[in-house]
Structure formats: structure tokens, C-alpha cells
Design a protein around this motif. Structure first.
Motif, PDB file in Angstrom:
ATOM      1  N   PHE A   1       1.168   4.633   7.137  1.00 27.22           N
ATOM      2  CA  PHE A   1       1.427   5.602   6.078  1.00 27.22           C
ATOM      3  C   PHE A   1       1.660   7.013   6.620  1.00 27.22           C
ATOM      4  CE2 PHE A   1       0.164   8.605   2.770  1.00 27.22           C
ATOM      5  CZ  PHE A   1       0.915   8.148   1.694  1.00 27.22           C
ATOM      6  N   GLU A   2       0.977   7.385   7.668  1.00 29.64           N
ATOM      7  CA  GLU A   2       1.130   8.750   8.190  1.00 29.64           C
ATOM      8  C   GLU A   2       2.551   9.004   8.676  1.00 29.64           C
ATOM      9  OE1 GLU A   2      -3.038  10.312   9.883  1.00 29.64           O
ATOM     10  OE2 GLU A   2      -2.364   8.434  10.807  1.00 29.64           O
ATOM     11  N   GLN A   3       3.198   7.976   9.218  1.00 30.44           N
ATOM     12  CA  GLN A   3       4.589   8.107   9.653  1.00 30.44           C
ATOM     13  C   GLN A   3       5.574   7.743   8.540  1.00 30.44           C
ATOM     14  OE1 GLN A   3       2.281   6.214  11.638  1.00 30.44           O
ATOM     15  NE2 GLN A   3       1.852   8.156  12.681  1.00 30.44           N
ATOM     16  N   HIS A   4       5.136   6.863   7.649  1.00 29.58           N
ATOM     17  CA  HIS A   4       5.999   6.379   6.562  1.00 29.58           C
ATOM     18  C   HIS A   4       5.213   6.459   5.254  1.00 29.58           C
ATOM     19  CE1 HIS A   4       8.666   4.810   9.700  1.00 29.58           C
ATOM     20  NE2 HIS A   4       7.591   4.296  10.259  1.00 29.58           N
ATOM     21  N   PRO A   5       5.198   7.611   4.583  1.00 31.29           N
ATOM     22  CA  PRO A   5       4.316   7.823   3.423  1.00 31.29           C
ATOM     23  C   PRO A   5       4.827   7.152   2.145  1.00 31.29           C
ATOM     24  CG  PRO A   5       5.615   9.780   3.834  1.00 31.29           C
ATOM     25  CD  PRO A   5       5.940   8.832   4.943  1.00 31.29           C
ATOM     26  N   TYR A   6       4.950   5.845   2.220  1.00 30.64           N
ATOM     27  CA  TYR A   6       5.465   5.072   1.091  1.00 30.64           C
ATOM     28  C   TYR A   6       4.352   4.231   0.471  1.00 30.64           C
ATOM     29  CZ  TYR A   6      10.188   6.371   2.447  1.00 30.64           C
ATOM     30  OH  TYR A   6      11.322   7.082   2.741  1.00 30.64           O
ATOM     31  N   LEU A   7       4.455   4.068  -0.838  1.00 27.98           N
ATOM     32  CA  LEU A   7       3.569   3.192  -1.583  1.00 27.98           C
ATOM     33  C   LEU A   7       4.370   2.033  -2.146  1.00 27.98           C
ATOM     34  CD1 LEU A   7       1.545   5.788  -3.705  1.00 27.98           C
ATOM     35  CD2 LEU A   7       0.931   4.826  -1.473  1.00 27.98           C
ATOM     36  N   PHE A   8       3.737   0.867  -2.186  1.00 30.02           N
ATOM     37  CA  PHE A   8       4.304  -0.301  -2.831  1.00 30.02           C
ATOM     38  C   PHE A   8       3.477  -0.580  -4.086  1.00 30.02           C
ATOM     39  CE2 PHE A   8       5.415  -0.373   1.562  1.00 30.02           C
ATOM     40  CZ  PHE A   8       6.725  -0.849   1.605  1.00 30.02           C
ATOM     41  N   LEU A   9       4.161  -0.734  -5.199  1.00 30.89           N
ATOM     42  CA  LEU A   9       3.500  -0.921  -6.488  1.00 30.89           C
ATOM     43  C   LEU A   9       4.075  -2.149  -7.180  1.00 30.89           C
ATOM     44  CD1 LEU A   9       3.758   2.790  -7.601  1.00 30.89           C
ATOM     45  CD2 LEU A   9       1.588   1.614  -7.322  1.00 30.89           C
TER      46      LEU A   9
END
Length: 369
Positions: A93-101
């Protein structure tokens, strides 16, 4: 309840001492006022994310629930069991701040499970993409599945349900109904090594099938075991080890019976179908699941924790490889439907209570006087 703590005592004392009392944890409320919270996740900066089935994504920061929900989350179809379901941060997340919902979408007679991805920027979700929608639509707003996990190879698994009225479709490979799907988290497409890729009679995303309503999905990187559990009808809740391409039997092999008491099938096991590792009859309605690898409770190391909606407690399963060798009831003093359980980065266990005024609870070591 008794925690069976193993202390540094001489063997004779371990053998003959009275059972230890399970007052060796305390439960604190971290946040309240959540509307049917469904899923909990942790971010590297210390924030916690909580989904509300009503369609909101909430943030807990510095121990406080922020009043404003995250902006930019697409609307969900909120009806019965439908709404906003799981939140899962990118494993880097720190490199790729994406969430999956995951969320229910559609309308009363035509709805399904959708997977979206978005970039978390402050308290706003941006760059939202639809990665996957299960087909076909179902006609009742129940049994969406929605739980996710990442495998070591970076692919994403998503558990789905049978829509209740469409249970026979769980045996079909041209339907996502009652399956676990494996996806590329960037494109949402099926990886080339999925078990049914290249077959004209099968959807390429399918990883396993024959499931009723997958509500727990945990990848154990230490052992290489993929654990899953699913709701049965009246009885027949199952804990499974998932193998690619395998058929888990629903509805032609089950330990459960229909809600009317009618027999669904005479078979609890059939050739070519995987038997559950463990099952619960009567049903416990398993919801969240976590594998404990924390340091705070050494006696829980390697245990599976499974929440029970119906019986309002958490089951701790002691494992020996692929076998369940003991089962213990914990946290029944909460006396609320428990929807999710997670291991926090601090080694504590976190619970979500499923009600209109739901709570986030933290299970910690007791304060030393």
C-alpha cells in the motif's frame, strides 16, 4: 471460557494443576455508532478502515472514528444482505495506495457482486475502476460472498455466493454463481494459469466451484494453505482447504438440510468432490475469519478465528497441519452478532459487531495492576 494457556511450569504442575481461567484478555470498544459494519482493514500509517453495509467507508484515525465517510465510493445496492462489503488494501500500500472493495450492485430483481479498485487520497477515493462483476445477475438480494485475499503471486481471490435461488448453478462452470474467482488485480482479468482457462464451457476467472456462500477467505503464506468457509443452510456450514479447479459439492453434497426441513440431497460426500475439513451442524453462520500470527497471545499462534453470527461468539480452531484438533468458544460475553475478526499489526484481535449501532472491539492483554 478457558484459554488453556500453557505457562512455563514444570511438567508435573502442568499435568495436575487446575485449569486456568480465561481472564487473560480484555475487550475494549474502539469505535461505535457504525451501521452494520462488515469489514475491517489496517493501513501502514496506523489508520483503520471499516465498511458499513449501508454503503459507507469509514476511517478510524488516532483512535477516533472520523465523522465524514470516505468520499468517492460508488453507490452500492443496499437491500437485505446487499451493500458495501469487504475492503482490502493493496499488499504494498505504501507504494501503491489502492483499495479493493466489493459491493452489491443492481436492482431488486437483477443484482450481483462487483469488485472495484480506487486510490485512497486523504479521505477521498479517486481513480475508481470496475475490475469485475459476477455473472449472471441474481433475482434475490442475498448470498453475495464478497470476501477477498491476495496470494503470494500477487493475484486476488474473491469468494462469491449462490444467490439462494440459484444454487444449482454452483455446479456450472459457465456461471460465477457459487465460485471463488482468481483475478489479476491490475486488469481484473483471469490469469493465464487459472484452472479453466481455454475451456469453451467454462468462465476463465473460476478458481473453484460448488460453494454456497463464501464468507471467509484466508491465505496462509507460512503453510501455503488457502482456507475458506461458507454458510450452509440448516447445518452444513463448512471449513474448506481450497485447491485450484476443485468442486466443493454444493448443492449435491452437503451436511445441511433446507430451511423447511426438506432434504436437499442424500449425499454428504461424492466422488470427485472435496469434503469439508470441518463442518458445523447445527449451523453457526460463520462470517469473518482470521489466522493469528501475532506475538501478543503466543497460545493462539497459528489458530483460525471464525466469527459466529447466530451464536454470537468467536470460534478458535487449533490446527495440526490440515486438521482441526480442537475448537474453543471465545468472547461470548460480547453477546452480539460478530461479523468480522482481524489480527491487528499490534498483535491484538479486532472484532466487528453487526447491528445498527455496531462497534469495533479490540481484544488485548489485561492491564497489569
Amino acid at each position: 471460557m478457558t484459554l488453556r494457556l500453557i505457562m512455563a511450569l514444570p511438567l508435573a504442575l502442568i499435568l495436575f494443576a487446575a485449569p486456568l481461567k480465561a481472564a487473560d484478555y480484555r475487550i475494549d470498544t474502539i469505535a461505535s455508532g457504525l451501521e452494520h459494519p462488515w469489514s475491517l482493514a489496517f493501513l501502514p500509517d496506523g489508520r483503520m478502515l471499516v465498511t458499513e453495509r449501508a454503503g459507507r467507508l469509514r476511517v478510524i484515525e488516532d483512535g477516533e472514528l472520523l465523522e465524514a465517510p470516505v468520499e468517492g465510493v460508488p453507490d452500492s445496492f443496499v437491500r437485505s444482505q446487499g451493500g458495501l462489503l469487504e475492503v482490502l488494501p493493496h499488499p504494498e500500500f505504501e507504494q501503491h495506495p489502492y483499495l479493493f472493495l466489493t459491493q452489491a450492485v443492481g436492482e431488486p430483481r437483477a443484482n450481483t457482486t462487483r469488485l472495484i479498485r480506487g486510490r485512497l487520497d486523504g479521505n477521498t477515493l479517486t481513480e475508481v475502476d470496475i475490475l469485475f462483476e459476477a455473472t449472471p445477475d441474481r433475482t434475490r438480494p442475498v448470498h453475495y460472498g464478497g470476501r477477498m485475499t491476495f496470494l503470494d503471486d500477487g493475484t486476488l481471490l474473491l469468494g462469491l455466493g449462490d444467490g439462494f435461488d440459484h444454487r444449482e448453478d454452483a455446479q456450472r462452470l459457465d456461471s460465477h454463481t457459487g465460485t471463488i474467482v482468481r483475478l489479476d488485480p491490475e486488469s481484473g482479468r483471469a490469469p493465464a494459469d487459472n484452472p479453466f482457462v481455454g475451456r469453451d464451457d467454462a468462465l476463465p476467472e473460476i478458481y473453484s466451484y460448488g460453494h454456497r456462500n463464501v464468507q471467509g477467505l484466508v491465505w496462509d503464506a507460512q503453510t501455503g494453505i488457502l482456507w475458506s468457509h461458507e454458510h450452509g443452510p440448516r447445518g452444513g456450514d463448512e471449513l474448506n482447504i481450497i485447491q485450484p479447479g476443485a468442486n466443493y459439492g454444493w448443492p449435491v453434497a452437503t451436511h445441511g438440510v433446507d430451511y423447511s426441513g426438506a432434504i436437499i440431497t442424500p449425499h454428504t460426500s461424492l466422488p470427485g468432490m472435496e469434503d469439508p475439513i470441518h463442518h458445523w451442524t447445527p449451523a453457526i453462520a460463520p462470517a469473518g475469519m482470521a489466522l493469528y500470527r501475532g506475538d501478543l497471545f503466543p497460545e493462539w499462534q497459528g489458530s483460525l478465528f471464525i466469527t459466529s453470527l447466530v451464536q454470537r461468539h468467536v470460534r478458535r480452531l487449533t490446527l495440526d497441519g490440515t486438521r482441526v484438533v480442537d475448537e474453543e468458544i471465545l468472547f461470548d460475553e460480547v453477546d452480539e452478532r460478530i461479523r468480522d475478526v482481524r489480527t491487528g499489526p499490534d498483535g491484538a484481535l479486532y472484532l466487528l459487531t453487526d447491528k445498527a449501532d455496531g462497534r469495533v472491539l479490540r481484544v488485548d492483554m489485561p492491564t497489569v495492576p
